[in-house]
Design a protein around this motif. Structure first.
Motif, PDB file in Angstrom:
ATOM      1  N   GLY A 170     -10.650 -23.130  94.857  1.00 45.79           N
ATOM      2  CA  GLY A 170     -10.880 -22.698  93.488  1.00 45.79           C
ATOM      3  C   GLY A 170      -9.833 -21.738  92.977  1.00 45.79           C
ATOM      4  O   GLY A 170      -9.955 -21.211  91.879  1.00 45.79           O
ATOM      5  N   GLY A 171      -8.811 -21.481  93.798  1.00 44.70           N
ATOM      6  CA  GLY A 171      -7.716 -20.633  93.343  1.00 44.70           C
ATOM      7  C   GLY A 171      -7.787 -19.203  93.853  1.00 44.70           C
ATOM      8  O   GLY A 171      -6.937 -18.386  93.535  1.00 44.70           O
ATOM      9  N   ALA A 172      -8.800 -18.853  94.657  1.00 45.39           N
ATOM     10  CA  ALA A 172      -8.912 -17.494  95.191  1.00 45.39           C
ATOM     11  C   ALA A 172      -8.074 -17.365  96.467  1.00 45.39           C
ATOM     12  O   ALA A 172      -7.459 -18.321  96.931  1.00 45.39           O
ATOM     13  CB  ALA A 172     -10.373 -17.161  95.468  1.00 45.39           C
ATOM     14  N   GLY A 173      -8.113 -16.167  97.063  1.00 47.33           N
ATOM     15  CA  GLY A 173      -7.168 -15.853  98.116  1.00 47.33           C
ATOM     16  C   GLY A 173      -7.407 -16.427  99.483  1.00 47.33           C
ATOM     17  O   GLY A 173      -6.490 -16.875 100.141  1.00 47.33           O
ATOM     18  N   GLY A 174      -8.653 -16.424  99.980  1.00 46.74           N
ATOM     19  CA  GLY A 174      -8.927 -16.866 101.336  1.00 46.74           C
ATOM     20  C   GLY A 174      -8.828 -15.729 102.334  1.00 46.74           C
ATOM     21  O   GLY A 174      -8.580 -14.576 101.980  1.00 46.74           O
ATOM     22  N   HIS A 175      -9.019 -16.077 103.631  1.00 50.26           N
ATOM     23  CA  HIS A 175      -9.008 -15.093 104.708  1.00 50.26           C
ATOM     24  C   HIS A 175      -8.217 -15.627 105.894  1.00 50.26           C
ATOM     25  O   HIS A 175      -8.218 -16.822 106.161  1.00 50.26           O
ATOM     26  CB  HIS A 175     -10.432 -14.771 105.177  1.00 50.26           C
ATOM     27  CG  HIS A 175     -11.295 -14.123 104.145  1.00 50.26           C
ATOM     28  ND1 HIS A 175     -11.883 -14.830 103.109  1.00 50.26           N
ATOM     29  CD2 HIS A 175     -11.663 -12.823 103.987  1.00 50.26           C
ATOM     30  CE1 HIS A 175     -12.582 -13.996 102.366  1.00 50.26           C
ATOM     31  NE2 HIS A 175     -12.469 -12.777 102.857  1.00 50.26           N
ATOM     32  N   VAL A 176      -7.567 -14.717 106.629  1.00 53.36           N
ATOM     33  CA  VAL A 176      -6.942 -15.034 107.903  1.00 53.36           C
ATOM     34  C   VAL A 176      -7.295 -13.933 108.876  1.00 53.36           C
ATOM     35  O   VAL A 176      -7.076 -12.746 108.583  1.00 53.36           O
ATOM     36  CB  VAL A 176      -5.405 -15.151 107.802  1.00 53.36           C
ATOM     37  CG1 VAL A 176      -4.811 -15.463 109.168  1.00 53.36           C
ATOM     38  CG2 VAL A 176      -5.006 -16.208 106.790  1.00 53.36           C
ATOM     39  N   ASN A 177      -7.855 -14.303 110.013  1.00 55.93           N
ATOM     40  CA  ASN A 177      -8.177 -13.359 111.081  1.00 55.93           C
ATOM     41  C   ASN A 177      -7.491 -13.844 112.343  1.00 55.93           C
ATOM     42  O   ASN A 177      -7.757 -14.958 112.811  1.00 55.93           O
ATOM     43  CB  ASN A 177      -9.692 -13.294 111.304  1.00 55.93           C
ATOM     44  CG  ASN A 177     -10.435 -12.795 110.085  1.00 55.93           C
ATOM     45  OD1 ASN A 177     -10.438 -11.612 109.791  1.00 55.93           O
ATOM     46  ND2 ASN A 177     -11.058 -13.709 109.345  1.00 55.93           N
ATOM     47  N   PRO A 207       6.327  -9.824 111.101  1.00 58.43           N
ATOM     48  CA  PRO A 207       6.776  -9.260 109.814  1.00 58.43           C
ATOM     49  C   PRO A 207       7.312 -10.310 108.855  1.00 58.43           C
ATOM     50  O   PRO A 207       6.951 -10.336 107.669  1.00 58.43           O
ATOM     51  CB  PRO A 207       7.868  -8.259 110.238  1.00 58.43           C
ATOM     52  CG  PRO A 207       7.515  -7.888 111.632  1.00 58.43           C
ATOM     53  CD  PRO A 207       6.959  -9.131 112.247  1.00 58.43           C
ATOM     54  N   GLU A 208       8.182 -11.198 109.352  1.00 60.76           N
ATOM     55  CA  GLU A 208       8.750 -12.226 108.484  1.00 60.76           C
ATOM     56  C   GLU A 208       7.690 -13.230 108.057  1.00 60.76           C
ATOM     57  O   GLU A 208       7.652 -13.659 106.892  1.00 60.76           O
ATOM     58  CB  GLU A 208       9.889 -12.950 109.197  1.00 60.76           C
ATOM     59  CG  GLU A 208      11.099 -12.070 109.496  1.00 60.76           C
ATOM     60  CD  GLU A 208      11.022 -11.436 110.877  1.00 60.76           C
ATOM     61  OE1 GLU A 208       9.911 -11.359 111.442  1.00 60.76           O
ATOM     62  OE2 GLU A 208      12.084 -11.015 111.379  1.00 60.76           O
ATOM     63  N   PHE A 218       4.088 -15.478 103.964  1.00 64.90           N
ATOM     64  CA  PHE A 218       2.703 -15.850 103.690  1.00 64.90           C
ATOM     65  C   PHE A 218       2.238 -15.283 102.352  1.00 64.90           C
ATOM     66  O   PHE A 218       1.546 -15.953 101.574  1.00 64.90           O
ATOM     67  CB  PHE A 218       1.815 -15.332 104.820  1.00 64.90           C
ATOM     68  CG  PHE A 218       0.346 -15.578 104.628  1.00 64.90           C
ATOM     69  CD1 PHE A 218      -0.226 -16.801 104.947  1.00 64.90           C
ATOM     70  CD2 PHE A 218      -0.477 -14.567 104.132  1.00 64.90           C
ATOM     71  CE1 PHE A 218      -1.586 -17.025 104.760  1.00 64.90           C
ATOM     72  CE2 PHE A 218      -1.822 -14.775 103.954  1.00 64.90           C
ATOM     73  CZ  PHE A 218      -2.381 -16.015 104.263  1.00 64.90           C
ATOM     74  N   ARG A 219       2.625 -14.055 102.056  1.00 61.96           N
ATOM     75  CA  ARG A 219       2.190 -13.389 100.822  1.00 61.96           C
ATOM     76  C   ARG A 219       2.729 -14.085  99.557  1.00 61.96           C
ATOM     77  O   ARG A 219       2.151 -13.944  98.492  1.00 61.96           O
ATOM     78  CB  ARG A 219       2.624 -11.930 100.831  1.00 61.96           C
ATOM     79  CG  ARG A 219       1.727 -11.024 101.663  1.00 61.96           C
ATOM     80  CD  ARG A 219       0.337 -11.019 101.102  1.00 61.96           C
ATOM     81  NE  ARG A 219      -0.550 -10.096 101.796  1.00 61.96           N
ATOM     82  CZ  ARG A 219      -1.844 -10.276 101.907  1.00 61.96           C
ATOM     83  NH1 ARG A 219      -2.420 -11.354 101.391  1.00 61.96           N
ATOM     84  NH2 ARG A 219      -2.597  -9.392 102.517  1.00 61.96           N
ATOM     85  N   ARG A 220       3.794 -14.817  99.693  1.00 64.25           N
ATOM     86  CA  ARG A 220       4.320 -15.518  98.533  1.00 64.25           C
ATOM     87  C   ARG A 220       3.368 -16.625  98.085  1.00 64.25           C
ATOM     88  O   ARG A 220       3.252 -16.905  96.892  1.00 64.25           O
ATOM     89  CB  ARG A 220       5.695 -16.102  98.849  1.00 64.25           C
ATOM     90  CG  ARG A 220       6.760 -15.035  99.097  1.00 64.25           C
ATOM     91  CD  ARG A 220       8.055 -15.658  99.579  1.00 64.25           C
ATOM     92  NE  ARG A 220       8.990 -14.612 100.023  1.00 64.25           N
ATOM     93  CZ  ARG A 220       9.943 -14.806 100.925  1.00 64.25           C
ATOM     94  NH1 ARG A 220      10.103 -16.017 101.459  1.00 64.25           N
ATOM     95  NH2 ARG A 220      10.738 -13.826 101.285  1.00 64.25           N
ATOM     96  N   HIS A 247      -1.464 -22.147 107.255  1.00 64.16           N
ATOM     97  CA  HIS A 247      -0.143 -21.770 106.750  1.00 64.16           C
ATOM     98  C   HIS A 247       0.419 -20.583 107.531  1.00 64.16           C
ATOM     99  O   HIS A 247       1.613 -20.566 107.877  1.00 64.16           O
ATOM    100  CB  HIS A 247      -0.241 -21.428 105.264  1.00 64.16           C
ATOM    101  CG  HIS A 247       1.079 -21.139 104.628  1.00 64.16           C
ATOM    102  ND1 HIS A 247       2.132 -22.021 104.636  1.00 64.16           N
ATOM    103  CD2 HIS A 247       1.532 -20.028 103.960  1.00 64.16           C
ATOM    104  CE1 HIS A 247       3.174 -21.492 104.009  1.00 64.16           C
ATOM    105  NE2 HIS A 247       2.832 -20.293 103.596  1.00 64.16           N
ATOM    106  N   MET A 248      -0.427 -19.609 107.828  1.00 65.93           N
ATOM    107  CA  MET A 248       0.023 -18.464 108.610  1.00 65.93           C
ATOM    108  C   MET A 248       0.509 -18.902 109.983  1.00 65.93           C
ATOM    109  O   MET A 248       1.568 -18.458 110.468  1.00 65.93           O
ATOM    110  CB  MET A 248      -1.102 -17.443 108.755  1.00 65.93           C
ATOM    111  CG  MET A 248      -0.753 -16.252 109.640  1.00 65.93           C
ATOM    112  SD  MET A 248       0.526 -15.185 108.924  1.00 65.93           S
ATOM    113  CE  MET A 248      -0.502 -14.168 107.857  1.00 65.93           C
TER     114      MET A 248
END
Length: 306
Positions: free
Chosen positions: A86-93, A106-107, A112-114, A284-285
């Protein structure tokens, strides 16, 4: 069986008391107690042993807890995936050990933030003792770290990423910084960084395997911040994952002693639950981490640079 009952059960198990769990969930203690009793009645087993000081998991409760946590975590992951659609951010743990955290993370996180500027990202230690219970319960998407000493069941996928090496490091200006062999360092004072996967017995075996006497002055240090402080401000030495010697944050105060021996390190592996697909954000991460890990491994081996 209702989802709120699983939620209530996990809350009591994690807090150790009905009162604390009710406070966390914003419920009254009688309503929480009723929810637990209904769940126990449906399961046909007592999940807690009630004591004056709190609630302790019974044998059945200990067996049921990982399943309940998995269900709740899977629902959270599903909600996160739908939010992403739906266009929101999601989560990665994720759990990440020093080998990846000092090189690829770091890279990978910057890239990922892009794509996921609003995603919630959580990073924990990649050591087996820290990550295993959360990975099994589905609270972690994946782990990158040293191969566990114990074999994992078919519940998990384990993939080797690379075989690490170790380096001997000391403070800048150390009188032994120009040593050319490990044999020149046996009389030095040593730190054993247990939190980085080098147990005291394994530290001894590094020397014994080369036919050298085991150093007598050894301090076990399982706290990375203390380890770095001691290395920077004393004449102690340490055998650490190579990434500590190569990492930009530490090159102003740590130097590698150029010994001729190759010190093998741990196999660095990816671990994930076999039956749990990754969310788009986590996938993606992981793709970015793989890419940057491969870059650093190739660069260290003297391969072609991109």
């Amino acid at each position: 069986m209702k989802l709120h009952q699983l939620r209530d059960f996990v809350a009591v198990a994690s807090t150790g008391s009905l009162r604390a769990a009710a406070r966390r969930l914003g419920l009254t203690q009688p309503s929480l107690s009723k929810s637990i009793q209904q769940l126990e009645k449906e399961l046909g087993s007592a999940l807690f042993e009630r004591h004056a000081r709190g609630a302790v998991l019974s044998f059945a409760g200990r067996a049921f807890l990982p399943r309940a946590e998995t269900v709740l975590n899977e629902l959270q992951r599903a909600a996160s995936e739908l939010q992403h659609l739906g266009g929101a951010g999601g989560h990665v743990n994720m759990a990440v050990s020093a080998a990846a955290a000092l090189t690829a993370l770091p890279e990978a996180l910057t890239e990922f933030r892009r794509r996921y500027p609003d995603a919630a990202v959580r990073v924990v230690s990649g050591t087996f003792a820290v990550m295993f219970s959360e990975l099994r319960a589905g609270a972690l998407d994946f782990s990158i770290g040293p191969r566990p000493a114990v074999s994992l069941s078919e519940e998990f996928c384990v993939e080797q990423l690379f075989t690490n090496t170790r380096a001997v490091v000391c403070r800048a200006g150390h009188p032994l910084r120009h040593a050319r062999s490990l044999g020149e360092l046996t009389e030095a004072r040593w730190l054993v960084p247990g939190a980085m996967g080098l147990a005291a017995a394994e530290h001894d075996q590094v020397f014994l395997g080369l036919g050298l006497p085991v150093p007598r002055s050894v301090v076990q240090c399982e706290y990375p911040t203390a380890l770095l402080s001691l290395l920077a401000r004393t004449d102690m030495l340490a055998i650490v994952p190579r990434q500590y010697a190569d990492a930009r944050p530490f090159d102003s105060f740590l130097v590698e002693i150029p010994i001729g021996e190759t010190l093998p390190g741990a196999e660095i592996v990816l671990i994930a639950k076999a039956a749990m697909p990754l969310t788009p954000a986590a996938e993606h991460m992981l793709t970015l981490l793989r890419r940057h890990i491969e870059y650093h491994v190739t660069a260290h081996r003297g391969g072609a640079q991109p």
